[in-house]
Write an enzyme that holds these catalytic residues in place. Structure first.
Site, PDB file in Angstrom:
ATOM      1  N   TYR A 144      -4.312   4.511   4.243  1.00 56.75           N
ATOM      2  CA  TYR A 144      -3.581   3.806   3.194  1.00 56.75           C
ATOM      3  C   TYR A 144      -2.369   4.640   2.798  1.00 56.75           C
ATOM      4  O   TYR A 144      -2.490   5.847   2.588  1.00 56.75           O
ATOM      5  CB  TYR A 144      -4.495   3.599   1.981  1.00 56.75           C
ATOM      6  CG  TYR A 144      -3.830   2.902   0.807  1.00 56.75           C
ATOM      7  CD1 TYR A 144      -3.418   1.575   0.910  1.00 56.75           C
ATOM      8  CD2 TYR A 144      -3.631   3.574  -0.397  1.00 56.75           C
ATOM      9  CE1 TYR A 144      -2.822   0.935  -0.177  1.00 56.75           C
ATOM     10  CE2 TYR A 144      -3.036   2.934  -1.490  1.00 56.75           C
ATOM     11  CZ  TYR A 144      -2.639   1.624  -1.369  1.00 56.75           C
ATOM     12  OH  TYR A 144      -2.049   0.978  -2.436  1.00 56.75           O
ATOM     13  N   ASP A 239       1.095  12.106   5.047  1.00 53.05           N
ATOM     14  CA  ASP A 239       0.959  11.537   3.716  1.00 53.05           C
ATOM     15  C   ASP A 239      -0.110  12.352   2.985  1.00 53.05           C
ATOM     16  O   ASP A 239      -1.304  12.152   3.169  1.00 53.05           O
ATOM     17  CB  ASP A 239       0.559  10.061   3.810  1.00 53.05           C
ATOM     18  CG  ASP A 239       0.396   9.417   2.440  1.00 53.05           C
ATOM     19  OD1 ASP A 239       0.507  10.141   1.427  1.00 53.05           O
ATOM     20  OD2 ASP A 239       0.152   8.204   2.375  1.00 53.05           O
ATOM     21  N   LYS A 267      -0.268  11.768  -6.923  1.00 51.97           N
ATOM     22  CA  LYS A 267      -1.528  12.121  -7.588  1.00 51.97           C
ATOM     23  C   LYS A 267      -1.476  13.477  -8.321  1.00 51.97           C
ATOM     24  O   LYS A 267      -0.900  13.546  -9.391  1.00 51.97           O
ATOM     25  CB  LYS A 267      -2.691  11.989  -6.597  1.00 51.97           C
ATOM     26  CG  LYS A 267      -2.773  10.533  -6.111  1.00 51.97           C
ATOM     27  CD  LYS A 267      -4.002  10.116  -5.384  1.00 51.97           C
ATOM     28  CE  LYS A 267      -4.004   8.598  -5.235  1.00 51.97           C
ATOM     29  NZ  LYS A 267      -4.024   8.079  -3.904  1.00 51.97           N
TER      30      LYS A 267
HETATM   31  C1  LIG Z   1      -2.992   6.896  -3.514  1.00 55.06           C
HETATM   32  C2  LIG Z   1      -2.305   7.001  -2.228  1.00 55.06           C
HETATM   33  C3  LIG Z   1      -1.031   6.449  -2.024  1.00 55.06           C
HETATM   34  C4  LIG Z   1      -0.354   5.582  -3.047  1.00 55.06           C
HETATM   35  O1  LIG Z   1      -0.029   6.268  -4.206  1.00 55.06           O
HETATM   36  P1  LIG Z   1       0.242   5.402  -5.566  1.00 55.06           P
HETATM   37  O2  LIG Z   1       0.631   6.446  -6.549  1.00 55.06           O
HETATM   38  O3  LIG Z   1      -1.056   4.722  -5.858  1.00 55.06           O
HETATM   39  O4  LIG Z   1       1.321   4.453  -5.270  1.00 55.06           O
HETATM   40  C5  LIG Z   1      -0.391   6.703  -0.830  1.00 55.06           C
HETATM   41  N1  LIG Z   1      -0.969   7.434   0.116  1.00 55.06           N
HETATM   42  C6  LIG Z   1      -2.205   7.981  -0.028  1.00 55.06           C
HETATM   43  C7  LIG Z   1      -2.780   8.818   1.057  1.00 55.06           C
HETATM   44  C8  LIG Z   1      -2.910   7.755  -1.200  1.00 55.06           C
HETATM   45  O5  LIG Z   1      -4.140   8.262  -1.324  1.00 55.06           O
END
Ligand SMILES: *Cc1c(COP(=O)(O)O)cnc(C)c1O
Length: 430
Positions: A144, A239, A267
């Site tokens: 994701y 990511d 995060k």
């Molecule tokens: C949570 C998450 C996102 C998205 O971040 P948001 O602040 O919710 O938009 C993207 N990549 C990874 C790996 C994530 O865990």
């Protein structure tokens, strides 16, 4: 357990907010029952509107690695607020946090602040396309990367949970530029690159996946991608929105010793405030406007209050690398307890763990990609989730989410989590 107030609030919320929530997975759709409305949290515990206490194992989906109500953050944020909430002009704090991020994350030489993980990945992919002048990107099934159009293809997490792996509203034109491969399958990636020679701008992945449950990279997988990207002039994007500052102070890239070209962060970087960032090699980052031609902007980007919260969090982690040892130990004890419980009950479920991330999959086979994650018994997971909640342990409401351990979890909480796990497993199999 009384949950009348949460129930009433959920009913009301649904009149005014789609599905009653501002982010889908919060709705408990995958596990059944009504979501709890949270009033406050302190240390390892969250309290709902009916005053039930829960040990928090999602930590706001990652950011609250030090638990809740970390006093240092509070006091400094309170101070920052006095200088006004926002200017829309440069501040010294933005340089401070950029320098700190660059000093902590091995591959980042320049960094741009944004407001969420989604924004970070969307911007990074645009930059990779602009820089390489190529259109296609490769992502992995079950990873994701936020809800940007290019990524809502075989996306993990909420998208799987909702049963909408490909969202309506993503155009065919966009979808055709996103190629997907199974996680941990280097040969599949090589085949995609070969079949789209000179057209792939970037390969993006969670170096440790957390959005199909916790799934670790196989030996040599990350290095294999690094080598392939070098050979083919492809931008490798880690990511690390979830893994950044969590698996070590420099994220998964430091832990595994592999430097991506670009990194996306979110995060933990905001300490609980809405912050994201993307950064990497100077020559690539200098392609971002106003220095370069790739446009990306944000009215509230680098917001002084959010930067303050982020600074306090990152400074703390930078100065206390021993907390990563502590988190490993705490998580190790929980996982050991869970495995002992499984043995006692003659069950054979798979537990994946790395650092303070772990998942119990209701599957008897190893989980190393999205297909194997999907072999889990979701009905059983739903029952398990509800039992754990009744016993005061708040898990992520989906099989396809990792759990997070914070430094606020001590011996007492470990014991409670492990014994709740035993009772829940026993109950759902009786
Ligand atoms: C949570 C998450 C996102 C998205 O971040 P948001 O602040 O919710 O938009 C993207 N990549 C990874 C790996 C994530 O865990």
């Amino acid at each position: 357990m009384k949950t009348e107030r949460s129930k009433a609030l959920f009913e009301k919320a649904q009149q005014f907010i789609p599905g009653g929530v501002n982010s889908p997975v919060r709705a408990f759709k995958a596990v059944g029952g009504n979501p709890l409305f949270i009033k406050s949290a302190k240390g390892a515990y969250m309290y709902d509107e009916d005053d039930n206490a829960y040990i928090d194992m999602i930590n706001s989906w990652g950011p609250m690695i030090l638990g809740h109500d970390y006093e240092n953050v509070e006091s400094q944020v309170a101070l920052a607020i006095k200088d006004s909430l926002s200017f829309g002009a440069p501040t010294a704090k933005e340089i401070e946090i950029a320098e700190l991020i660059i000093s902590m994350v091995p591959s980042i030489e320049k960094v741009r602040m944004v407001n969420s993980g989604t924004e970070a990945t969307m911007s990074a992919i645009r930059l990779a396309r602009g820089y390489t002048q190529r259109d296609k990107v490769i992502k992995f099934e079950g990873c994701y990367h936020g809800h940007g159009d290019s990524f809502l293809i075989a996306a993990g997490s909420g998208a799987i949970t909702m049963g909408e792996p490909d969202s309506p509203g993503v155009t065919k034109g966009t979808a055709k530029d996103t190629l997907t491969a199974p996680f941990n399958n280097l040969q599949a990636v090589k085949d995609l690159v070969e079949g789209n020679k000179g057209e792939v701008a970037a390969i993006i992945l969670e170096p440790v996946a957390g959005n199909m449950g916790c799934v670790l990279p196989a030996e040599g997988f990350l290095q294999g991608l690094r080598t392939l990207c070098d050979q083919e002039g492809i931008i490798l994007i880690f990511d690390e929105v979830m893994t950044g500052f969590r698996l070590s102070k420099g994220g998964a890239q430091e832990l595994f010793g592999i430097n991506p070209d670009l990194t996306t962060l979110g995060k933990i970087i905001g300490g609980g405030m809405p912050v994201g960032a993307y950064g990497g090699k100077k020559e690539i980052m200098d392609f971002v406007s106003p220095q370069g031609p790739v446009y990306q902007a944000g009215t509230l980007s680098g917001n002084p209050v959010a930067m303050t919260a982020g600074m306090v969090m990152l400074n703390y982690l930078n100065d206390h690398s021993e907390i990563y040892t502590q988190l490993n130990e705490t998580t190790g004890k929980i996982v050991k307890g869970f495995n002992e419980n499984l043995n006692k009950l003659n069950l054979n479920y798979t537990i994946n763990q790395i650092g303070s991330m772990f998942s119990i999959f209701f599957s008897d086979t190893p989980v190393f990609d999205f297909e194997s994650a999907k072999s889990s018994d979701l009905t059983l997971f739903g029952k398990y989730f509800r039992e754990m909640l009744h016993k005061g342990v708040y898990l992520a409401p989906s099989q396809f989410e990792t759990l997070f351990v914070s430094t606020a979890i001590g011996e007492k909480e470990i014991e409670q989590i492990v014994s709740a796990n035993f009772e829940a497993l026993e109950k759902i199999h009786s």
